[in-house]
Design a protein around this motif. Structure first.
Motif, PDB file in Angstrom:
ATOM      1  N   LEU A   6       0.838  -1.196   0.000  1.00  0.00           N
ATOM      2  CA  LEU A   6       0.000   0.000   0.000  1.00  0.00           C
ATOM      3  C   LEU A   6       0.876   1.249   0.000  1.00  0.00           C
ATOM      4  O   LEU A   6       1.776   1.381   0.833  1.00  0.00           O
ATOM      5  CB  LEU A   6      -0.906   0.010   1.231  1.00  0.00           C
ATOM      6  N   PHE A   7       0.599   2.147  -0.914  1.00  0.00           N
ATOM      7  CA  PHE A   7       1.366   3.385  -1.041  1.00  0.00           C
ATOM      8  C   PHE A   7       0.523   4.591  -0.657  1.00  0.00           C
ATOM      9  O   PHE A   7      -0.626   4.737  -1.095  1.00  0.00           O
ATOM     10  CB  PHE A   7       1.831   3.588  -2.493  1.00  0.00           C
ATOM     11  N   ASP A   8       1.116   5.471   0.148  1.00  0.00           N
ATOM     12  CA  ASP A   8       0.568   6.806   0.328  1.00  0.00           C
ATOM     13  C   ASP A   8       0.721   7.540  -1.012  1.00  0.00           C
ATOM     14  O   ASP A   8       1.466   7.098  -1.894  1.00  0.00           O
ATOM     15  CB  ASP A   8       1.339   7.509   1.448  1.00  0.00           C
ATOM     16  N   ALA A 106      -3.338   4.034  -0.585  1.00  0.00           N
ATOM     17  CA  ALA A 106      -4.106   4.349   0.622  1.00  0.00           C
ATOM     18  C   ALA A 106      -3.721   5.761   1.045  1.00  0.00           C
ATOM     19  O   ALA A 106      -2.615   5.985   1.537  1.00  0.00           O
ATOM     20  CB  ALA A 106      -3.806   3.356   1.734  1.00  0.00           C
ATOM     21  N   THR A 107      -4.607   6.711   0.826  1.00  0.00           N
ATOM     22  CA  THR A 107      -4.312   8.125   1.047  1.00  0.00           C
ATOM     23  C   THR A 107      -5.446   8.800   1.802  1.00  0.00           C
ATOM     24  O   THR A 107      -6.607   8.381   1.691  1.00  0.00           O
ATOM     25  CB  THR A 107      -4.096   8.844  -0.301  1.00  0.00           C
ATOM     26  N   GLN A 108      -5.119   9.847   2.551  1.00  0.00           N
ATOM     27  CA  GLN A 108      -6.163  10.616   3.212  1.00  0.00           C
ATOM     28  C   GLN A 108      -6.746  11.689   2.303  1.00  0.00           C
ATOM     29  O   GLN A 108      -7.683  12.388   2.678  1.00  0.00           O
ATOM     30  CB  GLN A 108      -5.635  11.226   4.519  1.00  0.00           C
ATOM     31  N   GLY A 132      -9.303   6.178  -0.266  1.00  0.00           N
ATOM     32  CA  GLY A 132      -9.087   7.489   0.314  1.00  0.00           C
ATOM     33  C   GLY A 132     -10.246   7.916   1.179  1.00  0.00           C
ATOM     34  O   GLY A 132     -11.110   7.113   1.549  1.00  0.00           O
ATOM     35  N   SER A 133     -10.270   9.214   1.493  1.00  0.00           N
ATOM     36  CA  SER A 133     -11.323   9.778   2.327  1.00  0.00           C
ATOM     37  C   SER A 133     -12.599   9.973   1.515  1.00  0.00           C
ATOM     38  O   SER A 133     -12.561  10.005   0.284  1.00  0.00           O
ATOM     39  CB  SER A 133     -10.866  11.124   2.897  1.00  0.00           C
ATOM     40  N   LYS A 144      -5.839   7.564   9.127  1.00  0.00           N
ATOM     41  CA  LYS A 144      -5.388   6.660   8.071  1.00  0.00           C
ATOM     42  C   LYS A 144      -5.812   5.211   8.309  1.00  0.00           C
ATOM     43  O   LYS A 144      -5.938   4.437   7.361  1.00  0.00           O
ATOM     44  CB  LYS A 144      -3.855   6.742   7.995  1.00  0.00           C
ATOM     45  N   ALA A 145      -6.031   4.836   9.565  1.00  0.00           N
ATOM     46  CA  ALA A 145      -6.306   3.432   9.888  1.00  0.00           C
ATOM     47  C   ALA A 145      -7.487   2.842   9.119  1.00  0.00           C
ATOM     48  O   ALA A 145      -7.366   1.749   8.536  1.00  0.00           O
ATOM     49  CB  ALA A 145      -6.504   3.261  11.390  1.00  0.00           C
TER      50      ALA A 145
END
Length: 218
Positions: A6-8, A106-108, A132-133, A144-145
């Motif tokens: 998983l990458f930010d 996986a990003t906010q 994401g959000s 982020k969890a």
């Protein structure tokens, strides 16, 4: 090798090239609000912007939405095009997928905006999924969890051997909350010692080093 990686996004895959900090500054000025110092602006890259506008820029709660709306309009119009993938990162992701790993984001950042940014930068095809959000950023809770959890739930067959890659402490904390190791990247927006203090499993300084580290189980 890990079966799910998983990458930010901002600060890990893509360099915003000032688009985020300049956009926030411009939005604050347009609404007659003070612009924080550069270090505070840099710290706003990565965490949920709704929270950062209040805690780091001092925007009153009842004015956050108007600032956010102005910022997002400018970002979509020109900010995404200013951003650039970090050197070697596309090759790294492609190589990991070629070795059989499921690679996801996986990003906010709001999920719809993350999808658009990846498409604009010619990176979307490299990832099995993007998480994401919600579109309504004021409704985003949990950091982020839960975003990482959504990615794990999307790929259950690969989730038993997963790892997070990110540039800020919330990436590490979100990974830890889900029982995952986190590789910190040294080219993003973390303050000195931030990733180590948060408990990053290891820290890398280039995409080639990241590919080498992810080639074996942590």
């Amino acid at each position: 090798m890990h079966s799910l990686i998983l990458f930010d996004l901002d600060g890990t895959l893509v360099d915003p090239a000032g688009a985020i900090t300049d956009g926030i500054s411009d939005a604050l000025r347009r609404h007659g609000l003070p612009v924080p110092a550069d270090d505070a602006l840099q710290a706003m890259v990565g965490p949920p912007l709704v929270r950062s506008l209040t805690s780091l820029a001092g925007v009153p709660a009842d004015r956050v939405q108007e600032v956010l709306t102005t910022y997002r309009a400018g970002y979509v119009e020109s900010g995404m095009a200013r951003s650039r993938p970090y050197p070697g990162i596309a090759r790294c992701v492609d190589a990991l997928a070629g070795r059989g790993a499921v690679v996801a984001v996986a990003t906010q950042k709001p999920e719809w905006l993350a999808e658009e940014l990846l498409a604009v930068q010619g990176l979307r095809h490299l990832f099995a999924s993007v998480h994401g959000s919600p579109r309504d950023e004021t409704a985003a809770t949990g950091g982020k969890a839960p975003i990482i959890r959504a990615a794990l739930d999307r790929h259950p067959a690969a989730a038993g051997s997963a790892v997070m890659v990110g540039d800020r402490r919330h990436d590490v904390e979100g990974a830890t909350a889900n029982g995952l190791p986190c590789v910190g990247v040294g080219w993003g927006f973390a303050a000195p010692g931030e990733l180590e203090d948060a408990g990053a499993t290891t820290l890398v300084q280039s995409a080639d080093e990241l590919l080498e580290v992810l080639g074996g189980r942590l």
